[in-house]
Design a protein around this motif. Structure first.
Motif, PDB file in Angstrom:
ATOM      1  N   ARG A   1      51.811  40.504  59.073  1.00  0.00           N
ATOM      2  CA  ARG A   1      51.636  41.315  57.859  1.00  0.00           C
ATOM      3  C   ARG A   1      51.432  40.417  56.639  1.00  0.00           C
ATOM      4  NH1 ARG A   1      51.865  46.419  59.127  1.00  0.00           N
ATOM      5  NH2 ARG A   1      53.329  47.108  60.709  1.00  0.00           N
ATOM      6  N   VAL A   2      52.122  39.278  56.621  1.00  0.00           N
ATOM      7  CA  VAL A   2      51.941  38.339  55.509  1.00  0.00           C
ATOM      8  C   VAL A   2      50.481  37.907  55.443  1.00  0.00           C
ATOM      9  CG1 VAL A   2      52.537  36.056  54.596  1.00  0.00           C
ATOM     10  CG2 VAL A   2      54.339  37.544  55.485  1.00  0.00           C
ATOM     11  N   ASP A   3      49.881  37.637  56.601  1.00  0.00           N
ATOM     12  CA  ASP A   3      48.452  37.271  56.623  1.00  0.00           C
ATOM     13  C   ASP A   3      47.594  38.368  55.990  1.00  0.00           C
ATOM     14  OD1 ASP A   3      48.740  34.779  57.835  1.00  0.00           O
ATOM     15  OD2 ASP A   3      48.519  35.598  59.861  1.00  0.00           O
ATOM     16  N   THR A   4      47.922  39.613  56.315  1.00  0.00           N
ATOM     17  CA  THR A   4      47.167  40.743  55.772  1.00  0.00           C
ATOM     18  C   THR A   4      47.339  40.815  54.255  1.00  0.00           C
ATOM     19  OG1 THR A   4      47.430  41.967  57.833  1.00  0.00           O
ATOM     20  CG2 THR A   4      46.872  43.259  55.885  1.00  0.00           C
ATOM     21  N   VAL A   5      48.565  40.643  53.792  1.00  0.00           N
ATOM     22  CA  VAL A   5      48.832  40.683  52.351  1.00  0.00           C
ATOM     23  C   VAL A   5      48.082  39.557  51.644  1.00  0.00           C
ATOM     24  CG1 VAL A   5      50.618  40.496  50.567  1.00  0.00           C
ATOM     25  CG2 VAL A   5      51.056  41.852  52.625  1.00  0.00           C
ATOM     26  N   ILE A   6      48.107  38.380  52.223  1.00  0.00           N
ATOM     27  CA  ILE A   6      47.377  37.251  51.636  1.00  0.00           C
ATOM     28  C   ILE A   6      45.885  37.576  51.530  1.00  0.00           C
ATOM     29  CG2 ILE A   6      46.603  34.872  52.044  1.00  0.00           C
ATOM     30  CD1 ILE A   6      49.457  34.303  53.122  1.00  0.00           C
ATOM     31  N   SER A   7      45.334  38.203  52.560  1.00  0.00           N
ATOM     32  CA  SER A   7      43.901  38.537  52.517  1.00  0.00           C
ATOM     33  C   SER A   7      43.597  39.508  51.375  1.00  0.00           C
ATOM     34  CB  SER A   7      43.420  39.096  53.859  1.00  0.00           C
ATOM     35  OG  SER A   7      43.874  40.417  54.060  1.00  0.00           O
ATOM     36  N   TYR A   8      44.494  40.467  51.131  1.00  0.00           N
ATOM     37  CA  TYR A   8      44.292  41.385  50.007  1.00  0.00           C
ATOM     38  C   TYR A   8      44.401  40.661  48.671  1.00  0.00           C
ATOM     39  CZ  TYR A   8      44.318  45.563  52.957  1.00  0.00           C
ATOM     40  OH  TYR A   8      44.003  46.523  53.883  1.00  0.00           O
ATOM     41  N   PHE A   9      45.323  39.715  48.572  1.00  0.00           N
ATOM     42  CA  PHE A   9      45.428  38.955  47.326  1.00  0.00           C
ATOM     43  C   PHE A   9      44.191  38.098  47.106  1.00  0.00           C
ATOM     44  CE2 PHE A   9      49.970  39.963  46.971  1.00  0.00           C
ATOM     45  CZ  PHE A   9      50.050  40.199  45.610  1.00  0.00           C
ATOM     46  N   LYS A  10      43.650  37.536  48.174  1.00  0.00           N
ATOM     47  CA  LYS A  10      42.434  36.730  48.024  1.00  0.00           C
ATOM     48  C   LYS A  10      41.274  37.596  47.548  1.00  0.00           C
ATOM     49  CE  LYS A  10      43.631  32.929  51.061  1.00  0.00           C
ATOM     50  NZ  LYS A  10      43.363  32.219  52.327  1.00  0.00           N
ATOM     51  N   LYS A  11      41.180  38.819  48.054  1.00  0.00           N
ATOM     52  CA  LYS A  11      40.143  39.740  47.579  1.00  0.00           C
ATOM     53  C   LYS A  11      40.405  40.134  46.123  1.00  0.00           C
ATOM     54  CE  LYS A  11      39.259  41.803  52.098  1.00  0.00           C
ATOM     55  NZ  LYS A  11      39.407  43.020  52.917  1.00  0.00           N
ATOM     56  N   SER A  12      41.676  40.339  45.792  1.00  0.00           N
ATOM     57  CA  SER A  12      42.054  40.739  44.433  1.00  0.00           C
ATOM     58  C   SER A  12      41.732  39.664  43.420  1.00  0.00           C
ATOM     59  CB  SER A  12      43.564  41.029  44.378  1.00  0.00           C
ATOM     60  OG  SER A  12      43.881  42.106  45.203  1.00  0.00           O
ATOM     61  N   ARG A  13      41.764  38.435  43.872  1.00  0.00           N
ATOM     62  CA  ARG A  13      41.503  37.291  42.978  1.00  0.00           C
ATOM     63  C   ARG A  13      40.131  37.414  42.317  1.00  0.00           C
ATOM     64  NH1 ARG A  13      39.763  32.067  42.444  1.00  0.00           N
ATOM     65  NH2 ARG A  13      41.346  30.575  41.775  1.00  0.00           N
ATOM     66  N   ASN A  14      39.181  38.010  43.000  1.00  0.00           N
ATOM     67  CA  ASN A  14      37.810  38.127  42.503  1.00  0.00           C
ATOM     68  C   ASN A  14      37.579  39.376  41.648  1.00  0.00           C
ATOM     69  OD1 ASN A  14      37.023  35.772  43.901  1.00  0.00           O
ATOM     70  ND2 ASN A  14      36.865  36.962  45.778  1.00  0.00           N
ATOM     71  N   GLU A  15      38.615  40.172  41.456  1.00  0.00           N
ATOM     72  CA  GLU A  15      38.485  41.399  40.670  1.00  0.00           C
ATOM     73  C   GLU A  15      38.967  41.160  39.240  1.00  0.00           C
ATOM     74  OE1 GLU A  15      37.011  44.118  41.816  1.00  0.00           O
ATOM     75  OE2 GLU A  15      36.771  43.192  43.787  1.00  0.00           O
ATOM     76  N   ILE A  16      38.566  42.053  38.367  1.00  0.00           N
ATOM     77  CA  ILE A  16      38.985  41.995  36.969  1.00  0.00           C
ATOM     78  C   ILE A  16      39.898  43.196  36.716  1.00  0.00           C
ATOM     79  CG2 ILE A  16      38.231  42.016  34.556  1.00  0.00           C
ATOM     80  CD1 ILE A  16      37.257  39.567  36.112  1.00  0.00           C
ATOM     81  N   PRO A  17      41.122  42.955  36.258  1.00  0.00           N
ATOM     82  CA  PRO A  17      42.008  44.087  35.973  1.00  0.00           C
ATOM     83  C   PRO A  17      41.391  45.074  34.980  1.00  0.00           C
ATOM     84  CG  PRO A  17      43.263  42.052  36.000  1.00  0.00           C
ATOM     85  CD  PRO A  17      41.806  41.667  36.061  1.00  0.00           C
ATOM     86  N   TYR A  18      41.574  46.343  35.255  1.00  0.00           N
ATOM     87  CA  TYR A  18      41.050  47.411  34.392  1.00  0.00           C
ATOM     88  C   TYR A  18      41.552  47.250  32.959  1.00  0.00           C
ATOM     89  CZ  TYR A  18      40.254  52.053  32.482  1.00  0.00           C
ATOM     90  OH  TYR A  18      39.851  53.092  31.689  1.00  0.00           O
ATOM     91  N   LYS A  19      42.759  46.755  32.797  1.00  0.00           N
ATOM     92  CA  LYS A  19      43.349  46.580  31.470  1.00  0.00           C
ATOM     93  C   LYS A  19      42.449  45.750  30.556  1.00  0.00           C
ATOM     94  CE  LYS A  19      47.585  45.051  29.216  1.00  0.00           C
ATOM     95  NZ  LYS A  19      48.940  44.533  29.412  1.00  0.00           N
ATOM     96  N   PHE A  20      41.729  44.783  31.134  1.00  0.00           N
ATOM     97  CA  PHE A  20      40.870  43.919  30.324  1.00  0.00           C
ATOM     98  C   PHE A  20      39.750  44.719  29.671  1.00  0.00           C
ATOM     99  CE2 PHE A  20      41.823  39.886  33.057  1.00  0.00           C
ATOM    100  CZ  PHE A  20      43.170  40.015  32.775  1.00  0.00           C
ATOM    101  N   SER A  21      39.161  45.653  30.415  1.00  0.00           N
ATOM    102  CA  SER A  21      38.096  46.469  29.816  1.00  0.00           C
ATOM    103  C   SER A  21      38.687  47.563  28.935  1.00  0.00           C
ATOM    104  CB  SER A  21      37.194  47.070  30.886  1.00  0.00           C
ATOM    105  OG  SER A  21      37.918  47.930  31.739  1.00  0.00           O
ATOM    106  N   ALA A  22      39.835  48.100  29.310  1.00  0.00           N
ATOM    107  CA  ALA A  22      40.472  49.135  28.484  1.00  0.00           C
ATOM    108  C   ALA A  22      40.843  48.590  27.118  1.00  0.00           C
ATOM    109  CB  ALA A  22      41.708  49.683  29.195  1.00  0.00           C
ATOM    110  N   GLU A  23      41.241  47.320  27.077  1.00  0.00           N
ATOM    111  CA  GLU A  23      41.590  46.682  25.805  1.00  0.00           C
ATOM    112  C   GLU A  23      40.388  46.005  25.150  1.00  0.00           C
ATOM    113  OE1 GLU A  23      44.962  44.128  26.536  1.00  0.00           O
ATOM    114  OE2 GLU A  23      46.283  45.840  26.841  1.00  0.00           O
ATOM    115  N   LYS A  24      39.227  46.135  25.792  1.00  0.00           N
ATOM    116  CA  LYS A  24      37.970  45.577  25.277  1.00  0.00           C
ATOM    117  C   LYS A  24      38.083  44.080  24.970  1.00  0.00           C
ATOM    118  CE  LYS A  24      36.370  49.968  23.303  1.00  0.00           C
ATOM    119  NZ  LYS A  24      37.056  50.851  24.139  1.00  0.00           N
ATOM    120  N   LEU A  25      38.721  43.346  25.904  1.00  0.00           N
ATOM    121  CA  LEU A  25      38.861  41.906  25.726  1.00  0.00           C
ATOM    122  C   LEU A  25      37.501  41.234  25.833  1.00  0.00           C
ATOM    123  CD1 LEU A  25      42.051  41.081  27.834  1.00  0.00           C
ATOM    124  CD2 LEU A  25      41.885  41.536  25.391  1.00  0.00           C
TER     125      LEU A  25
END
Length: 143
Positions: free
Chosen positions: A59-83
């Motif tokens: 399961r740790v391997d699976t969680v790590i894979s999701y974090f690696k995918k998440s690394r390439n995303e931009i949090p919605y908060k950044f666009s909501a705050e118009k950074l």
């Protein structure tokens, strides 16, 4: 006014609002990854509590894979705050650091599970919880 025209107008406005609505924080790939991480962490915790460290390690391997995918995303908060500009770049760098630091903790957790070092496992779960608070406090939009 013609009732048919009124109905058509209402339907048209409703349809166009749905089609052209802006993305919400729940509609992002990052949110999907985080929901999957939340589920996997819950199952991981159950595996550890039941003494099934082999399953927990997978399961740790699976969680790590999701974090690696998440690394390439931009949090919605950044666009909501118009950074923009330097502020956006600083926040992106901080986000990536939190994700990378969490991956390091998860890799340590995997090793601790494989060696049945339950004292270390407990400590690392605490560190994961701290990372969660840091990430959500810094990057999760209130929506």
């Amino acid at each position: 006014m013609n009732k048919g025209l009124l109905a058509a107008t209402i339907i048209s406005i409703s349809y166009s609002s749905a089609v052209f609505a802006s993305e919400s924080c729940d509609d992002t790939a990052l949110n999907g990854y985080m929901e999957s991480i939340k589920s996997e962490i819950g199952l991981l915790s159950s595996d550890v509590k039941s003494g099934n460290n082999t399953s927990a390690s997978h399961r740790v391997d699976t969680v790590i894979s999701y974090f690696k995918k998440s690394r390439n995303e931009i949090p919605y908060k950044f666009s909501a705050e118009k950074l923009q500009g330097n502020k956006l770049e600083e926040q992106k760098a901080e986000y990536i650091k939190v994700v990378d630091d969490t991956i390091v903790i998860l890799e340590k957790l995997e090793k601790a599970l494989e060696s049945d070092d339950m004292t270390q496992v407990k400590s690392l779960f605490g560190q994961i919880g701290a990372q969660r608070k840091l990430g959500h406090g810094s990057f999760k939009a209130n929506c």
